[in-house]
Structures are given as C-alpha cells and as structure tokens.
Design an enzyme around this catalytic site. Structure first.
Site, PDB file in Angstrom:
ATOM      1  N   THR A 199      46.950  37.093  42.193  1.00  0.00           N
ATOM      2  CA  THR A 199      46.136  37.698  41.201  1.00  0.00           C
ATOM      3  C   THR A 199      46.846  37.811  40.060  1.00  0.00           C
ATOM      4  OG1 THR A 199      45.485  40.157  40.851  1.00  0.00           O
ATOM      5  CG2 THR A 199      46.928  39.703  42.451  1.00  0.00           C
ATOM      6  N   ASP A 200      47.002  37.739  39.130  1.00  0.00           N
ATOM      7  CA  ASP A 200      47.479  38.711  38.098  1.00  0.00           C
ATOM      8  C   ASP A 200      48.110  40.054  38.394  1.00  0.00           C
ATOM      9  OD1 ASP A 200      45.104  40.692  37.127  1.00  0.00           O
ATOM     10  OD2 ASP A 200      45.058  39.929  35.496  1.00  0.00           O
ATOM     11  N   GLU A 201      48.080  40.828  39.482  1.00  0.00           N
ATOM     12  CA  GLU A 201      48.569  41.798  39.535  1.00  0.00           C
ATOM     13  C   GLU A 201      50.072  41.556  39.621  1.00  0.00           C
ATOM     14  OE1 GLU A 201      46.102  45.093  40.854  1.00  0.00           O
ATOM     15  OE2 GLU A 201      44.365  44.067  40.157  1.00  0.00           O
ATOM     16  N   TYR A 233      48.881  46.652  47.195  1.00  0.00           N
ATOM     17  CA  TYR A 233      47.629  45.613  46.866  1.00  0.00           C
ATOM     18  C   TYR A 233      48.642  44.494  46.249  1.00  0.00           C
ATOM     19  CZ  TYR A 233      44.691  42.036  45.107  1.00  0.00           C
ATOM     20  OH  TYR A 233      44.068  41.673  45.029  1.00  0.00           O
ATOM     21  N   ALA A 259      41.388  38.042  51.885  1.00  0.00           N
ATOM     22  CA  ALA A 259      42.735  39.039  51.758  1.00  0.00           C
ATOM     23  C   ALA A 259      41.547  40.571  51.962  1.00  0.00           C
ATOM     24  CB  ALA A 259      43.267  39.465  50.203  1.00  0.00           C
ATOM     25  N   LYS A 270      50.475  40.525  47.656  1.00  0.00           N
ATOM     26  CA  LYS A 270      49.650  39.391  47.000  1.00  0.00           C
ATOM     27  C   LYS A 270      51.202  38.765  46.465  1.00  0.00           C
ATOM     28  CE  LYS A 270      46.525  38.544  46.419  1.00  0.00           C
ATOM     29  NZ  LYS A 270      45.191  37.130  47.630  1.00  0.00           N
ATOM     30  N   ARG A 287      44.659  56.807  38.957  1.00  0.00           N
ATOM     31  CA  ARG A 287      45.588  56.053  40.189  1.00  0.00           C
ATOM     32  C   ARG A 287      46.296  56.493  40.089  1.00  0.00           C
ATOM     33  NH1 ARG A 287      43.605  50.315  40.474  1.00  0.00           N
ATOM     34  NH2 ARG A 287      41.545  51.177  41.484  1.00  0.00           N
ATOM     35  N   ARG A 316      41.865  45.859  31.687  1.00  0.00           N
ATOM     36  CA  ARG A 316      41.669  44.595  32.027  1.00  0.00           C
ATOM     37  C   ARG A 316      41.224  43.121  31.583  1.00  0.00           C
ATOM     38  NH1 ARG A 316      44.833  47.714  34.483  1.00  0.00           N
ATOM     39  NH2 ARG A 316      44.317  48.752  35.922  1.00  0.00           N
TER      40      ARG A 316
HETATM   41  P1  NAD Z   1      36.452  40.426  49.075  1.00  0.00           P
HETATM   42  O1  NAD Z   1      36.936  41.554  49.038  1.00  0.00           O
HETATM   43  O2  NAD Z   1      35.413  40.603  48.211  1.00  0.00           O
HETATM   44  O3  NAD Z   1      36.864  39.572  50.017  1.00  0.00           O
HETATM   45  C1  NAD Z   1      37.609  39.341  50.900  1.00  0.00           C
HETATM   46  C2  NAD Z   1      37.675  38.694  52.247  1.00  0.00           C
HETATM   47  O4  NAD Z   1      38.787  38.327  52.992  1.00  0.00           O
HETATM   48  C3  NAD Z   1      36.036  39.034  52.625  1.00  0.00           C
HETATM   49  O5  NAD Z   1      34.751  38.785  53.317  1.00  0.00           O
HETATM   50  C4  NAD Z   1      36.894  40.059  54.114  1.00  0.00           C
HETATM   51  O6  NAD Z   1      35.745  39.711  55.283  1.00  0.00           O
HETATM   52  C5  NAD Z   1      37.458  38.635  54.597  1.00  0.00           C
HETATM   53  N1  NAD Z   1      38.582  38.972  54.839  1.00  0.00           N
HETATM   54  C6  NAD Z   1      39.745  40.284  54.864  1.00  0.00           C
HETATM   55  N2  NAD Z   1      40.682  40.008  55.829  1.00  0.00           N
HETATM   56  C7  NAD Z   1      40.611  39.127  56.518  1.00  0.00           C
HETATM   57  C8  NAD Z   1      40.965  39.027  58.011  1.00  0.00           C
HETATM   58  N3  NAD Z   1      42.063  39.673  58.397  1.00  0.00           N
HETATM   59  N4  NAD Z   1      40.957  37.509  58.374  1.00  0.00           N
HETATM   60  C9  NAD Z   1      40.170  37.562  57.456  1.00  0.00           C
HETATM   61  N5  NAD Z   1      38.962  37.461  56.687  1.00  0.00           N
HETATM   62  C10 NAD Z   1      39.085  38.785  56.417  1.00  0.00           C
HETATM   63  O7  NAD Z   1      37.382  40.246  47.731  1.00  0.00           O
HETATM   64  P2  NAD Z   1      37.740  39.154  46.787  1.00  0.00           P
HETATM   65  O8  NAD Z   1      37.541  40.079  45.725  1.00  0.00           O
HETATM   66  O9  NAD Z   1      36.289  38.457  46.634  1.00  0.00           O
HETATM   67  O10 NAD Z   1      39.162  38.383  46.282  1.00  0.00           O
HETATM   68  C11 NAD Z   1      39.527  36.648  47.604  1.00  0.00           C
HETATM   69  C12 NAD Z   1      40.588  36.722  46.967  1.00  0.00           C
HETATM   70  O11 NAD Z   1      40.788  36.699  45.216  1.00  0.00           O
HETATM   71  C13 NAD Z   1      41.608  37.826  46.946  1.00  0.00           C
HETATM   72  O12 NAD Z   1      42.923  36.730  48.174  1.00  0.00           O
HETATM   73  C14 NAD Z   1      42.082  38.103  45.438  1.00  0.00           C
HETATM   74  O13 NAD Z   1      43.204  39.261  46.240  1.00  0.00           O
HETATM   75  C15 NAD Z   1      41.946  37.428  45.539  1.00  0.00           C
HETATM   76  N6  NAD Z   1      41.604  37.679  43.324  1.00  0.00           N
HETATM   77  C16 NAD Z   1      40.439  38.518  43.735  1.00  0.00           C
HETATM   78  C17 NAD Z   1      40.365  39.093  42.244  1.00  0.00           C
HETATM   79  C18 NAD Z   1      39.180  40.031  41.626  1.00  0.00           C
HETATM   80  O14 NAD Z   1      39.153  40.214  40.874  1.00  0.00           O
HETATM   81  N7  NAD Z   1      38.303  41.131  42.464  1.00  0.00           N
HETATM   82  C19 NAD Z   1      41.484  38.505  40.751  1.00  0.00           C
HETATM   83  C20 NAD Z   1      42.408  37.108  41.494  1.00  0.00           C
HETATM   84  C21 NAD Z   1      42.711  37.184  42.367  1.00  0.00           C
HETATM   85  P1  TYD Z   2      39.098  47.737  39.877  1.00  0.00           P
HETATM   86  O1  TYD Z   2      38.214  47.234  39.316  1.00  0.00           O
HETATM   87  O2  TYD Z   2      39.832  48.556  40.942  1.00  0.00           O
HETATM   88  O3  TYD Z   2      39.882  47.020  39.492  1.00  0.00           O
HETATM   89  P2  TYD Z   2      41.605  46.624  39.554  1.00  0.00           P
HETATM   90  O4  TYD Z   2      42.203  47.957  39.640  1.00  0.00           O
HETATM   91  O5  TYD Z   2      42.080  45.641  41.032  1.00  0.00           O
HETATM   92  O6  TYD Z   2      42.242  45.647  38.176  1.00  0.00           O
HETATM   93  O7  TYD Z   2      39.761  48.674  38.304  1.00  0.00           O
HETATM   94  C1  TYD Z   2      39.519  48.117  37.052  1.00  0.00           C
HETATM   95  C2  TYD Z   2      40.018  49.348  36.160  1.00  0.00           C
HETATM   96  O8  TYD Z   2      38.888  49.798  36.509  1.00  0.00           O
HETATM   97  C3  TYD Z   2      41.117  50.347  36.633  1.00  0.00           C
HETATM   98  O9  TYD Z   2      41.548  50.063  35.327  1.00  0.00           O
HETATM   99  C4  TYD Z   2      41.127  51.050  37.192  1.00  0.00           C
HETATM  100  C5  TYD Z   2      39.901  51.961  36.954  1.00  0.00           C
HETATM  101  N1  TYD Z   2      38.797  52.318  37.935  1.00  0.00           N
HETATM  102  C6  TYD Z   2      38.250  53.216  37.387  1.00  0.00           C
HETATM  103  O10 TYD Z   2      38.577  54.429  36.275  1.00  0.00           O
HETATM  104  N2  TYD Z   2      37.412  54.217  38.233  1.00  0.00           N
HETATM  105  C7  TYD Z   2      36.809  54.165  38.878  1.00  0.00           C
HETATM  106  O11 TYD Z   2      35.791  54.586  40.127  1.00  0.00           O
HETATM  107  C8  TYD Z   2      37.555  52.613  39.590  1.00  0.00           C
HETATM  108  C9  TYD Z   2      37.041  51.979  40.837  1.00  0.00           C
HETATM  109  C10 TYD Z   2      38.107  51.737  39.300  1.00  0.00           C
END
Ligand code: NAD
Ligand code: TYD
Length: 348
Positions: free
Chosen positions: A130-132, A155, A83, A159, A286, A219
């Site tokens: 995601t919970d978002e 985003y 994603a 999702k 933001r 968060r």
């Molecule tokens: P990330 O951005 O670190 O990694 C995403 C991966 O997907 C990368 O390796 C990228 O190369 C690959 N990718 C992107 N576009 C692509 C495409 N078109 N085809 C093939 N591969 C592609 O993301 P993450 O934080 O590891 O999140 C992974 C999943 O978990 C996502 O679906 C995200 O919505 C979900 N998620 C993330 C969080 C979080 O806190 N990071 C929380 C809940 C759910």
């Molecule tokens: P982030 O890690 O981008 O995750 P998400 O927006 O998916 O929750 O951000 C976590 C929280 O931190 C969110 O409330 C936005 C805030 N934030 C900042 O205050 N400064 C920053 O530079 C970033 C990237 C996030």
C-alpha cells in the site's frame, strides 16, 4: 505455471484471481484464503468451476500448514494479497495485524525460499502493498518509489514491516521478488467498512454518513479492476527486485468525494437533488489520521505502459450499479458480526 494467490476471497484478491484464472487457462491458480470476516467465496463464485482453479482454505499464520502446502504443490509464483487491511481495526487490535501481515508474510517467504532452494529460474514472489507505508503528505508533493517509509498507523506499520522483509529476502537470499504500493482502491466487492461502500450502504438505508474530523483528508482513488490489470502486468513484465507505485492520478478530499457519491446515489435512488447530503455527520477524528496520500505512478506508466482505464465518475457509477445489482451480497456481509463492528466503531 502453478501460482499461489493469497487473499483471493477478499476485495482486491477476488478481482486478481478472476483475471488470472480467465486470462491464463494454461496456469494452475491456487487461491489460499482463511475466509476471515473480509473473505467471501461469493466474490468469486463465477469462476469456481474453472478447471485451472483450486480454492484452499487456510491461514498464512500457520507455518507448518504453509510449508506443507508449498512442499506438496511446488508453486513457481506467489501473488500475496492476504492481509488485515482496515486502519480502524488496526487501531483497536494492532497485534492481529502483526500476526497476519508480518508473520504471515514471513511464513510465505520462508516456504518459497525453502522449496525454491536457490533455483530461482522462472520463480517470482509478488508482494502487494500500500502507499500508506510512506506516511502522510502535506498539501504538496507525491509519493515516488524512493520516498522514505514513514508509517503512522498499526496497519501501515505492519505493511511496511512486511515490505522490508520481502526486500531483505531478496538482498540476503536472492529471492526473486517484486513489490507494488498502491493507493486506495474502490469498486465491486468492497467490504462496507471502508469509506465508499460504507457510505453507499448508509445512503441506501438513510443512516448518518460519519465523516471523520473536518473531512479535508485526501486520498488517491483507483478502480479495483485497474489495480488487477496492473498486478497482472507487473507479475509478468515487472523487473526483479523493483518496486512500482500504482495510483489513480485521482485525488479527492473526503468531503468532496462524499458529496459526489451522494449526488450519484440521489440520481440512482430517484431522490431529490441534495437529499443524501443531509446525512453527512462530522464525527470524532481517527487517531493518527494521515492528511493526504497521492501517488506518482510515472514509473509503471513509462516502463510498463500502465494507466487507469476509467475516470473516477465512471468507476464510481459502475460501483454503485454493482451494489444495486447485488443486494443479496450486501445484505449477507452486513448481517451478524458486521452489526457488532458497526456499533463498536460508530455508536459507542
Ligand atoms: P480485504 O480485507 O478485502 O481482503 C483480505 C483477504 O485476506 C480476505 O479474503 C481474508 O479472508 C484474507 N485473509 C486475512 N487474513 C488471512 C490469513 N491469516 N490467512 C489467509 N487469508 C487471510 O483486503 P483488500 O482490500 O482486498 O486488500 C488486499 C491487499 O491489498 C492487502 O495486502 C492490502 O494491504 C493491499 N492494498 C489494499 C488497498 C485497498 O485500498 N483496499 C490498497 C493498496 C493495497
Ligand atoms: P478508508 O476507506 O478506511 O481507507 P484508508 O484509511 O486506508 O485511506 O478511509 C478513507 C478515508 O475516509 C480516510 O481519510 C478516513 C475516512 N473515513 C471517514 O471519514 N469515515 C469513515 O467512516 C471511514 C471508514 C473512513
């Protein structure tokens, strides 16, 4: 079992791939990843020689490629994580999120539906979300699996849309699916555009820590390895056509989290107490910033016995230690295109 994991070179995906490859030597694990800015084969270099592991470079938005991969490999299971995942980037370029998160997911659903062709015995499509998607909470309450979807960012809207399509394929075609909606992850291999690794890197470099708005956004943080444990459990034991919320029982206001990070970093760096806090800089908020996310993870706890295994303080310390043990990883991902992103997001 032949399992396709998408996005396995990214943050969470790399921990999931490692877990599946090492825990299930009798499964064939295919990691499909386009290696966007967020994908990094360094994340999984330790398992690349395992006999049950194959890396496939490819884009989930390419329907013909996805169809032919499924046709050739005949996967029985899909764990879909690929994603676009960063809210700030989605504000600047929403269409990129529709392409990967919605159309990419559709392509995977269509390919799975086509090769499984109604024979769903032993098949599973696991969509990681995601919970978002639930939108923002006020000061009270928690997201449960029955909370209405109410996404606020491009985003989370993308999702939410993909979650709806997965469910619709289950209802309409009987596709066996499961969805999890998880709270904010942190841990090793986290790309330094997200709050914790960005601030960790800035503290090392003595750069300002850009806190959005008043810093009172909340968060619920979960250590990434606990998310990977949950995904393993739900993939194997979760009920078909069910959703599970995954969270850390661990709410933090951004500003409190940043102060804890600063304190742990001061200790690690041998700086005087309170030193890094001076880098905190309040910046423009933001747009559409969700006030609070918090997960009620009672269902996965009661039904599957899952609970986080580390406290936040422990997980954060392990995360800091990992970044200090892997300075070349951080140097590699923060060179080149990262600098351009940083300037656009924080300095223009
Ligand atoms: P990330 O951005 O670190 O990694 C995403 C991966 O997907 C990368 O390796 C990228 O190369 C690959 N990718 C992107 N576009 C692509 C495409 N078109 N085809 C093939 N591969 C592609 O993301 P993450 O934080 O590891 O999140 C992974 C999943 O978990 C996502 O679906 C995200 O919505 C979900 N998620 C993330 C969080 C979080 O806190 N990071 C929380 C809940 C759910
Ligand atoms: P982030 O890690 O981008 O995750 P998400 O927006 O998916 O929750 O951000 C976590 C929280 O931190 C969110 O409330 C936005 C805030 N934030 C900042 O205050 N400064 C920053 O530079 C970033 C990237 C996030």
């Amino acid at each position: 079992m032949k399992i396709l994991i998408t996005g396995g070179a990214g943050f969470i995906g790399s921990h999931v791939v490692r877990r599946f490859v090492l825990n299930y030597p009798h499964y064939q694990i295919y990691n499909l990843d386009a290696l966007t800015y967020a994908g990094n084969l360094e994340n999984i270099v330790d398992i690349e020689e395992q006999p049950n592991y194959t890396f496939v470079k490819g884009d989930i938005t390419d329907a013909a490629f996805i169809d032919s991969l499924f046709e050739t490999e005949q996967f029985n299971g899909v764990v879909h994580l690929a994603a676009e995942s960063h809210v700030d980037r989605s504000i600047k370029d929403p269409l990129a999120f529709v392409k990967t998160n919605v159309i990419g997911t559709m392509n995977l659903l269509n390919a799975a539906k086509s090769i499984w062709n109604g024979d769903y015995e032993g098949k599973r499509f696991y969509h990681v979300s995601t919970d978002e998607v639930y939108g923002a909470l006020g000061a009270e309450g928690l997201f449960t699996e029955t909370t209405s979807y109410d996404p606020n960012s491009p985003y989370s809207a993308s999702k939410a849309s993909s979650d709806h399509f997965v469910r619709a394929y289950g209802e309409t075609y009987g596709l066996p699916y499961v969805i999890t909606n998880c709270s904010n992850n942190y841990g090793p291999n986290h790309f330094p555009e997200k709050l914790i690794p960005l601030f960790l890197n800035n503290i090392i470099q003595n750069k300002p820590l850009p806190v959005y708005g008043d810093g009172n956004y909340t968060r619920d943080w979960l250590y990434v390895i606990d998310h990977a444990r949950a995904i393993d459990l739900v993939f194997h034991k979760g009920k078909h056509a069910e959703t599970y919320n995954i969270g850390g029982f661990n709410e933090w206001k951004n500003i409190d989290l940043v102060k804890l990070l600063c304190a742990q970093m001061d200790q690690k760096l041998g700086r005087p107490e309170g030193d890094s806090e001076q880098l905190i800089t309040y910046v423009k908020d933001r747009p559409g910033h969700d006030l609070r996310y918090a997960i009620d993870a009672t269902k996965i706890k009661n039904e599957l016995g899952w609970e986080p295994s580390v406290t936040f303080e422990e997980g954060l310390q392990q995360t800091i230690d990992w970044y200090f043990d892997n300075p070349e990883w951080l140097a590699n991902v923060t060179s080149g295109a990262y600098q351009e992103y940083y300037t656009k997001q924080y300095e223009e």
